[in-house]
Design a protein around this motif. Structure first.
Motif, PDB file in Angstrom:
ATOM      1  N   TRP A  64      36.744  88.964 -32.144  1.00 33.07           N
ATOM      2  CA  TRP A  64      38.121  89.457 -31.929  1.00 33.07           C
ATOM      3  C   TRP A  64      38.409  90.686 -32.778  1.00 33.07           C
ATOM      4  CZ3 TRP A  64      42.590  90.578 -34.514  1.00 33.07           C
ATOM      5  CH2 TRP A  64      43.710  90.788 -33.698  1.00 33.07           C
ATOM      6  N   PRO A  65      39.086  91.687 -32.204  1.00 32.25           N
ATOM      7  CA  PRO A  65      39.288  91.870 -30.750  1.00 32.25           C
ATOM      8  C   PRO A  65      38.060  92.530 -30.135  1.00 32.25           C
ATOM      9  CG  PRO A  65      40.443  93.593 -31.960  1.00 32.25           C
ATOM     10  CD  PRO A  65      39.723  92.752 -32.995  1.00 32.25           C
ATOM     11  N   ALA A  66      37.539  91.952 -29.065  1.00 29.72           N
ATOM     12  CA  ALA A  66      36.296  92.457 -28.469  1.00 29.72           C
ATOM     13  C   ALA A  66      36.466  93.884 -27.958  1.00 29.72           C
ATOM     14  CB  ALA A  66      35.859  91.550 -27.327  1.00 29.72           C
ATOM     15  N   CYS A  67      35.446  94.687 -28.185  1.00 28.78           N
ATOM     16  CA  CYS A  67      35.453  96.072 -27.720  1.00 28.78           C
ATOM     17  C   CYS A  67      35.420  96.093 -26.193  1.00 28.78           C
ATOM     18  CB  CYS A  67      34.235  96.807 -28.274  1.00 28.78           C
ATOM     19  SG  CYS A  67      34.081  98.479 -27.644  1.00 28.78           S
ATOM     20  N   ARG A  69      34.589  98.436 -24.332  1.00 26.01           N
ATOM     21  CA  ARG A  69      33.467  99.249 -23.843  1.00 26.01           C
ATOM     22  C   ARG A  69      32.150  98.474 -23.877  1.00 26.01           C
ATOM     23  NH1 ARG A  69      33.619 105.188 -25.355  1.00 26.01           N
ATOM     24  NH2 ARG A  69      35.775 105.778 -25.030  1.00 26.01           N
ATOM     25  N   HIS A  70      31.991  97.636 -24.886  1.00 29.20           N
ATOM     26  CA  HIS A  70      30.695  96.968 -25.082  1.00 29.20           C
ATOM     27  C   HIS A  70      30.779  95.439 -25.041  1.00 29.20           C
ATOM     28  CE1 HIS A  70      30.502 100.912 -27.254  1.00 29.20           C
ATOM     29  NE2 HIS A  70      29.470 101.014 -26.453  1.00 29.20           N
ATOM     30  N   HIS A  71      31.967  94.883 -25.273  1.00 31.68           N
ATOM     31  CA  HIS A  71      32.231  93.440 -25.163  1.00 31.68           C
ATOM     32  C   HIS A  71      31.531  92.567 -26.197  1.00 31.68           C
ATOM     33  CE1 HIS A  71      34.240  94.362 -21.400  1.00 31.68           C
ATOM     34  NE2 HIS A  71      33.171  95.039 -21.040  1.00 31.68           N
ATOM     35  N   LYS A  72      30.573  93.104 -26.926  1.00 36.77           N
ATOM     36  CA  LYS A  72      29.787  92.243 -27.807  1.00 36.77           C
ATOM     37  C   LYS A  72      30.066  92.454 -29.280  1.00 36.77           C
ATOM     38  CE  LYS A  72      26.168  91.157 -24.594  1.00 36.77           C
ATOM     39  NZ  LYS A  72      24.792  91.260 -24.169  1.00 36.77           N
ATOM     40  N   HIS A  73      30.948  93.374 -29.587  1.00 31.49           N
ATOM     41  CA  HIS A  73      31.301  93.557 -30.997  1.00 31.49           C
ATOM     42  C   HIS A  73      32.814  93.707 -31.117  1.00 31.49           C
ATOM     43  CE1 HIS A  73      32.361  97.862 -30.951  1.00 31.49           C
ATOM     44  NE2 HIS A  73      31.427  97.989 -30.027  1.00 31.49           N
ATOM     45  N   PRO A  74      33.352  93.377 -32.281  1.00 32.23           N
ATOM     46  CA  PRO A  74      34.798  93.535 -32.454  1.00 32.23           C
ATOM     47  C   PRO A  74      35.172  94.982 -32.713  1.00 32.23           C
ATOM     48  CG  PRO A  74      33.817  92.596 -34.444  1.00 32.23           C
ATOM     49  CD  PRO A  74      32.700  92.770 -33.449  1.00 32.23           C
ATOM     50  N   LEU A  75      36.411  95.299 -32.409  1.00 28.93           N
ATOM     51  CA  LEU A  75      36.987  96.570 -32.836  1.00 28.93           C
ATOM     52  C   LEU A  75      37.394  96.436 -34.293  1.00 28.93           C
ATOM     53  CD1 LEU A  75      39.286  97.140 -29.727  1.00 28.93           C
ATOM     54  CD2 LEU A  75      37.079  98.251 -30.170  1.00 28.93           C
ATOM     55  N   TRP A  76      37.423  97.540 -35.000  1.00 29.74           N
ATOM     56  CA  TRP A  76      37.830  97.522 -36.406  1.00 29.74           C
ATOM     57  C   TRP A  76      39.065  98.376 -36.583  1.00 29.74           C
ATOM     58  CZ3 TRP A  76      35.586  93.716 -38.821  1.00 29.74           C
ATOM     59  CH2 TRP A  76      34.328  93.280 -38.368  1.00 29.74           C
ATOM     60  N   TYR A  77      39.968  97.909 -37.433  1.00 26.86           N
ATOM     61  CA  TYR A  77      41.259  98.566 -37.619  1.00 26.86           C
ATOM     62  C   TYR A  77      41.179  99.652 -38.689  1.00 26.86           C
ATOM     63  CZ  TYR A  77      46.159  99.234 -38.747  1.00 26.86           C
ATOM     64  OH  TYR A  77      47.377  99.777 -38.981  1.00 26.86           O
ATOM     65  N   ARG A  78      41.683 100.847 -38.331  1.00 20.11           N
ATOM     66  CA  ARG A  78      41.755 101.937 -39.293  1.00 20.11           C
ATOM     67  C   ARG A  78      42.838 102.914 -38.847  1.00 20.11           C
ATOM     68  NH1 ARG A  78      38.568 106.665 -39.474  1.00 20.11           N
ATOM     69  NH2 ARG A  78      37.103 105.789 -37.991  1.00 20.11           N
ATOM     70  N   TRP A  83      39.246 100.661 -33.568  1.00 19.62           N
ATOM     71  CA  TRP A  83      38.123 101.580 -33.356  1.00 19.62           C
ATOM     72  C   TRP A  83      36.872 100.854 -32.900  1.00 19.62           C
ATOM     73  CZ3 TRP A  83      38.041 106.959 -34.607  1.00 19.62           C
ATOM     74  CH2 TRP A  83      39.268 107.444 -35.093  1.00 19.62           C
ATOM     75  N   CYS A  84      36.154 101.491 -31.956  1.00 14.60           N
ATOM     76  CA  CYS A  84      34.794 101.094 -31.626  1.00 14.60           C
ATOM     77  C   CYS A  84      33.876 101.884 -32.537  1.00 14.60           C
ATOM     78  CB  CYS A  84      34.478 101.413 -30.154  1.00 14.60           C
ATOM     79  SG  CYS A  84      32.702 101.332 -29.776  1.00 14.60           S
ATOM     80  N   VAL A  85      33.150 101.180 -33.422  1.00 14.13           N
ATOM     81  CA  VAL A  85      32.296 101.908 -34.363  1.00 14.13           C
ATOM     82  C   VAL A  85      31.020 102.417 -33.683  1.00 14.13           C
ATOM     83  CG1 VAL A  85      33.139 100.841 -36.482  1.00 14.13           C
ATOM     84  CG2 VAL A  85      31.336  99.712 -35.193  1.00 14.13           C
ATOM     85  N   GLU A  86      30.658 101.801 -32.555  1.00 13.69           N
ATOM     86  CA  GLU A  86      29.451 102.255 -31.867  1.00 13.69           C
ATOM     87  C   GLU A  86      29.635 103.657 -31.292  1.00 13.69           C
ATOM     88  OE1 GLU A  86      27.042  99.902 -28.710  1.00 13.69           O
ATOM     89  OE2 GLU A  86      27.571  98.470 -30.288  1.00 13.69           O
ATOM     90  N   ASP A  87      30.791 103.892 -30.685  1.00 15.20           N
ATOM     91  CA  ASP A  87      31.077 105.200 -30.103  1.00 15.20           C
ATOM     92  C   ASP A  87      31.910 106.081 -31.031  1.00 15.20           C
ATOM     93  OD1 ASP A  87      29.732 104.333 -27.891  1.00 15.20           O
ATOM     94  OD2 ASP A  87      31.509 103.942 -26.678  1.00 15.20           O
ATOM     95  N   GLY A  88      32.439 105.481 -32.115  1.00 16.15           N
ATOM     96  CA  GLY A  88      33.235 106.255 -33.056  1.00 16.15           C
ATOM     97  C   GLY A  88      34.548 106.752 -32.481  1.00 16.15           C
ATOM     98  N   ALA A  90      38.735 105.755 -31.245  1.00 10.64           N
ATOM     99  CA  ALA A  90      39.868 104.844 -31.279  1.00 10.64           C
ATOM    100  C   ALA A  90      40.113 104.350 -29.860  1.00 10.64           C
ATOM    101  CB  ALA A  90      41.105 105.547 -31.818  1.00 10.64           C
ATOM    102  N   VAL A  91      40.034 103.037 -29.658  1.00 17.83           N
ATOM    103  CA  VAL A  91      40.150 102.459 -28.318  1.00 17.83           C
ATOM    104  C   VAL A  91      41.609 102.222 -27.951  1.00 17.83           C
ATOM    105  CG1 VAL A  91      39.630 100.392 -26.953  1.00 17.83           C
ATOM    106  CG2 VAL A  91      37.851 101.435 -28.368  1.00 17.83           C
ATOM    107  N   ALA A  92      42.416 101.781 -28.937  1.00 16.18           N
ATOM    108  CA  ALA A  92      43.824 101.515 -28.683  1.00 16.18           C
ATOM    109  C   ALA A  92      44.589 101.580 -29.989  1.00 16.18           C
ATOM    110  CB  ALA A  92      44.003 100.135 -28.061  1.00 16.18           C
ATOM    111  N   ALA A  93      45.845 101.995 -29.925  1.00 16.66           N
ATOM    112  CA  ALA A  93      46.707 101.925 -31.088  1.00 16.66           C
ATOM    113  C   ALA A  93      47.010 100.462 -31.392  1.00 16.66           C
ATOM    114  CB  ALA A  93      48.009 102.689 -30.846  1.00 16.66           C
ATOM    115  N   LEU A  94      47.267 100.151 -32.658  1.00 16.01           N
ATOM    116  CA  LEU A  94      47.686  98.798 -32.993  1.00 16.01           C
ATOM    117  C   LEU A  94      48.949  98.457 -32.213  1.00 16.01           C
ATOM    118  CD1 LEU A  94      47.112  96.367 -34.908  1.00 16.01           C
ATOM    119  CD2 LEU A  94      48.825  97.351 -36.423  1.00 16.01           C
ATOM    120  N   GLY A  95      48.957  97.289 -31.564  1.00 24.95           N
ATOM    121  CA  GLY A  95      50.094  96.888 -30.750  1.00 24.95           C
ATOM    122  C   GLY A  95      49.924  97.252 -29.284  1.00 24.95           C
TER     123      GLY A  95
END
Ligand SMILES: [Zn+2]
Length: 101
Positions: A64-67, A69-78, A83-88, A90-95
Motif C-alpha cells: 500500500w499504496p500499490a503503484c 504503473r507496476h502494481h508490485k511495489h508501493p508508492l512512496w510519499y514525498r 511517487w513511483c521510485v522505479e520511474d521517478g 509523482a503518480v498522484a498528489a496526496l489525497g
C-alpha cells in the motif's frame, strides 16, 4: 508543524478510504495523535510514513499504496505527492489516489 499535520491528515484519510475502505479512519486519527504529541518537524510526512508502515507491518496491504504503473511495489510519499521510485515520477498528489476495489 501542526498545520502541516492538519493539512496532511484529511488527504491521507481520503486516500486510505478510497483504496482500503473506511475501516481505518480511527486508526489513522490515533496515529495522528501520537505524531502530534511528538512535536517533530515534518510531522505530516511522519504521519504518512507511520500509517504506511502500519499497513505493511500488519499485512493489511504489503504494497500500500500499490503503484498503478507496476502494481508490485508501493508508492512512496514525498513533498505532498505519491511517487513511483522505479520511474521517478509523482503518480498522484496526496489525497488524489485513484479509488480501487
Ligand atoms: Zn511504479
Amino acid at each position: 508543524m501542526t498545520r502541516d499535520l492538519a493539512e496532511v491528515l484529511p488527504r491521507l484519510q481520503r486516500d486510505v478510504a478510497a483504496t482500503l475502505g473506511p475501516t481505518y479512519r480511527q486508526l489513522i486519527d490515533d496515529i495522528a495523535s501520537d505524531v502530534r504529541a511528538l512535536d517533530v518537524p515534518r510531522a505530516g510526512e511522519k504521519l504518512v510514513n507511520d500509517v504506511q508502515q502500519h499497513f505493511h507491518d500488519t499485512h493489511v496491504d504489503a504494497t500500500w499504496p500499490a503503484c498503478p504503473r507496476h502494481h508490485k511495489h508501493p508508492l512512496w510519499y514525498r513533498d505532498g505527492a505519491w511517487w513511483c521510485v522505479e520511474d521517478g515520477v509523482a503518480v498522484a498528489a496526496l489525497g488524489e489516489l485513484p479509488a480501487k476495489r
